[in-house]
Design a protein around this motif. Structure first.
Motif, PDB file in Angstrom:
ATOM      1  N   ILE A  30       0.825  -1.217   0.000  1.00  0.00           N
ATOM      2  CA  ILE A  30       0.000   0.000   0.000  1.00  0.00           C
ATOM      3  C   ILE A  30       0.859   1.266   0.000  1.00  0.00           C
ATOM      4  O   ILE A  30       0.627   2.159  -0.813  1.00  0.00           O
ATOM      5  CB  ILE A  30      -1.030  -0.028   1.147  1.00  0.00           C
ATOM      6  CG1 ILE A  30      -2.104  -1.067   0.832  1.00  0.00           C
ATOM      7  CG2 ILE A  30      -1.662   1.350   1.356  1.00  0.00           C
ATOM      8  CD1 ILE A  30      -3.098  -1.314   1.933  1.00  0.00           C
ATOM      9  N   PRO A  31       1.873   1.403   0.872  1.00  0.00           N
ATOM     10  CA  PRO A  31       2.714   2.617   0.792  1.00  0.00           C
ATOM     11  C   PRO A  31       3.405   2.771  -0.563  1.00  0.00           C
ATOM     12  O   PRO A  31       3.525   3.877  -1.085  1.00  0.00           O
ATOM     13  CB  PRO A  31       3.738   2.424   1.913  1.00  0.00           C
ATOM     14  CG  PRO A  31       3.080   1.493   2.867  1.00  0.00           C
ATOM     15  CD  PRO A  31       2.237   0.582   2.018  1.00  0.00           C
ATOM     16  N   MET A  33       2.258   1.710  -3.438  1.00  0.00           N
ATOM     17  CA  MET A  33       1.245   2.143  -4.398  1.00  0.00           C
ATOM     18  C   MET A  33       0.914   3.623  -4.220  1.00  0.00           C
ATOM     19  O   MET A  33       0.734   4.343  -5.188  1.00  0.00           O
ATOM     20  CB  MET A  33      -0.030   1.300  -4.242  1.00  0.00           C
ATOM     21  CG  MET A  33       0.153  -0.153  -4.633  1.00  0.00           C
ATOM     22  SD  MET A  33       0.744  -0.360  -6.325  1.00  0.00           S
ATOM     23  CE  MET A  33      -0.705   0.107  -7.219  1.00  0.00           C
ATOM     24  N   LEU A  34       0.848   4.083  -2.968  1.00  0.00           N
ATOM     25  CA  LEU A  34       0.589   5.499  -2.725  1.00  0.00           C
ATOM     26  C   LEU A  34       1.721   6.365  -3.281  1.00  0.00           C
ATOM     27  O   LEU A  34       1.491   7.450  -3.796  1.00  0.00           O
ATOM     28  CB  LEU A  34       0.386   5.762  -1.232  1.00  0.00           C
ATOM     29  CG  LEU A  34      -0.899   5.171  -0.632  1.00  0.00           C
ATOM     30  CD1 LEU A  34      -0.933   5.405   0.880  1.00  0.00           C
ATOM     31  CD2 LEU A  34      -2.134   5.751  -1.286  1.00  0.00           C
ATOM     32  N   GLY A  35       2.947   5.876  -3.157  1.00  0.00           N
ATOM     33  CA  GLY A  35       4.092   6.590  -3.732  1.00  0.00           C
ATOM     34  C   GLY A  35       3.978   6.710  -5.244  1.00  0.00           C
ATOM     35  O   GLY A  35       4.285   7.757  -5.817  1.00  0.00           O
ATOM     36  N   VAL A  37       1.179   6.780  -6.914  1.00  0.00           N
ATOM     37  CA  VAL A  37       0.097   7.726  -7.184  1.00  0.00           C
ATOM     38  C   VAL A  37       0.612   9.162  -7.061  1.00  0.00           C
ATOM     39  O   VAL A  37       0.349  10.006  -7.924  1.00  0.00           O
ATOM     40  CB  VAL A  37      -1.099   7.481  -6.229  1.00  0.00           C
ATOM     41  CG1 VAL A  37      -2.106   8.610  -6.324  1.00  0.00           C
ATOM     42  CG2 VAL A  37      -1.759   6.141  -6.540  1.00  0.00           C
ATOM     43  N   GLU A  38       1.361   9.461  -5.990  1.00  0.00           N
ATOM     44  CA  GLU A  38       1.916  10.808  -5.805  1.00  0.00           C
ATOM     45  C   GLU A  38       2.873  11.160  -6.941  1.00  0.00           C
ATOM     46  O   GLU A  38       2.863  12.282  -7.445  1.00  0.00           O
ATOM     47  CB  GLU A  38       2.643  10.924  -4.461  1.00  0.00           C
ATOM     48  CG  GLU A  38       1.729  10.978  -3.269  1.00  0.00           C
ATOM     49  CD  GLU A  38       0.787  12.173  -3.299  1.00  0.00           C
ATOM     50  OE1 GLU A  38       1.223  13.298  -3.612  1.00  0.00           O
ATOM     51  OE2 GLU A  38      -0.416  11.972  -3.027  1.00  0.00           O
ATOM     52  N   ARG A  41       0.899  12.051 -10.001  1.00  0.00           N
ATOM     53  CA  ARG A  41       0.285  13.381  -9.902  1.00  0.00           C
ATOM     54  C   ARG A  41       1.321  14.478 -10.149  1.00  0.00           C
ATOM     55  O   ARG A  41       1.032  15.487 -10.788  1.00  0.00           O
ATOM     56  CB  ARG A  41      -0.368  13.558  -8.531  1.00  0.00           C
ATOM     57  CG  ARG A  41      -1.633  12.750  -8.384  1.00  0.00           C
ATOM     58  CD  ARG A  41      -2.260  12.948  -7.029  1.00  0.00           C
ATOM     59  NE  ARG A  41      -3.495  12.182  -6.933  1.00  0.00           N
ATOM     60  CZ  ARG A  41      -3.998  11.715  -5.810  1.00  0.00           C
ATOM     61  NH1 ARG A  41      -3.386  11.945  -4.665  1.00  0.00           N
ATOM     62  NH2 ARG A  41      -5.113  11.030  -5.802  1.00  0.00           N
ATOM     63  N   LYS A 195       5.559  19.755  -3.824  1.00  0.00           N
ATOM     64  CA  LYS A 195       4.234  19.549  -3.234  1.00  0.00           C
ATOM     65  C   LYS A 195       3.978  20.702  -2.270  1.00  0.00           C
ATOM     66  O   LYS A 195       4.780  20.982  -1.388  1.00  0.00           O
ATOM     67  CB  LYS A 195       4.177  18.211  -2.506  1.00  0.00           C
ATOM     68  CG  LYS A 195       2.785  17.818  -2.124  1.00  0.00           C
ATOM     69  CD  LYS A 195       2.705  16.391  -1.664  1.00  0.00           C
ATOM     70  CE  LYS A 195       1.272  16.058  -1.307  1.00  0.00           C
ATOM     71  NZ  LYS A 195       1.141  14.715  -0.782  1.00  0.00           N
TER      72      LYS A 195
END
Length: 197
Positions: A30-31, A33-35, A37-38, A41, A195
């Motif tokens: 999960i972390p 995958m979140l990386g 996604v960021e 973006r 960011k």
């Protein structure tokens, strides 16, 4: 008896072991995958800023043909910046949510959905404190600033150098600020994304 043995399911211990294994796998993936996604973006924000850059370069070439060598003092100078901004908005505005041109004075806070044209890049960047202060204010959603340069002699702004020197851009979410720096004197060519929130 044989049928009863075949129909038995997992024991409670086996189910707990499987759930623990799934939890460990989720904790690692999960972390990551979140990386991803960021990262995606941030790359999308860079792509949007490059749209502004390409539009600004095309409009700069058109404006050079129309305005080079003309007197751009007073109201003509403001009209040039307004026209330049309007032409860029006509190209990328609907894609990026930029709907209005803003003619601003020093020390302003950018408005959402706006595009501004800066024309004294060399003079502006020689003051690093001012640069940093203005950049920190540059956080409104769907906002862009296109920097071209002017050959300034005192208050004479009669001649512009119609080359795009830098682009500042904040995406639609207001979470990413992208700077495309093209002038090698100030660290270009480079693209950085930060960011904000």
């Amino acid at each position: 008896m044989e049928n009863r043995k075949k129909s038995t399911g997992f024991t409670l211990v086996e189910i707990i072991v499987v759930l623990v294994i799934l939890a460990v796998i989720a904790a690692f993936t999960i972390p990551a995958m979140l990386g991803f996604v960021e990262d995606a973006r941030g790359k999308a924000a860079i792509a949007e800023a490059r749209e502004v850059y390409v539009a600004a370069q095309g409009v700069a070439a058109e404006m050079y043909a129309a305005y080079d060598g003309k007197d751009l003092s007073g109201d003509a100078y403001t009209a040039l910046k307004t026209t330049y901004a309007q032409k860029i908005i006509a190209i990328v505005g609907s894609d990026l949510g930029i709907t209005k041109e803003v003619i601003t004075k020093e020390g302003h806070t950018p408005e959402e959905n706006s595009l501004e044209v800066g024309t004294k890049f060399t003079e502006y960047n020689s003051n690093s404190t001012r640069y940093i202060n203005d950049l920190e204010k540059f956080t409104a959603k769907s906002t862009a600033k296109v920097w071209i340069d002017s050959k300034v002699s005192g208050t004479d702004i009669s001649h512009l150098d119609f080359h795009v020197k830098a682009i500042w851009y904040v995406d639609r979410t207001g979470r990413y600020r992208t700077i495309i720096m093209l002038d090698p004197v100030y660290g270009g060519p480079s693209t950085t994304v930060t960011k904000i929130k």
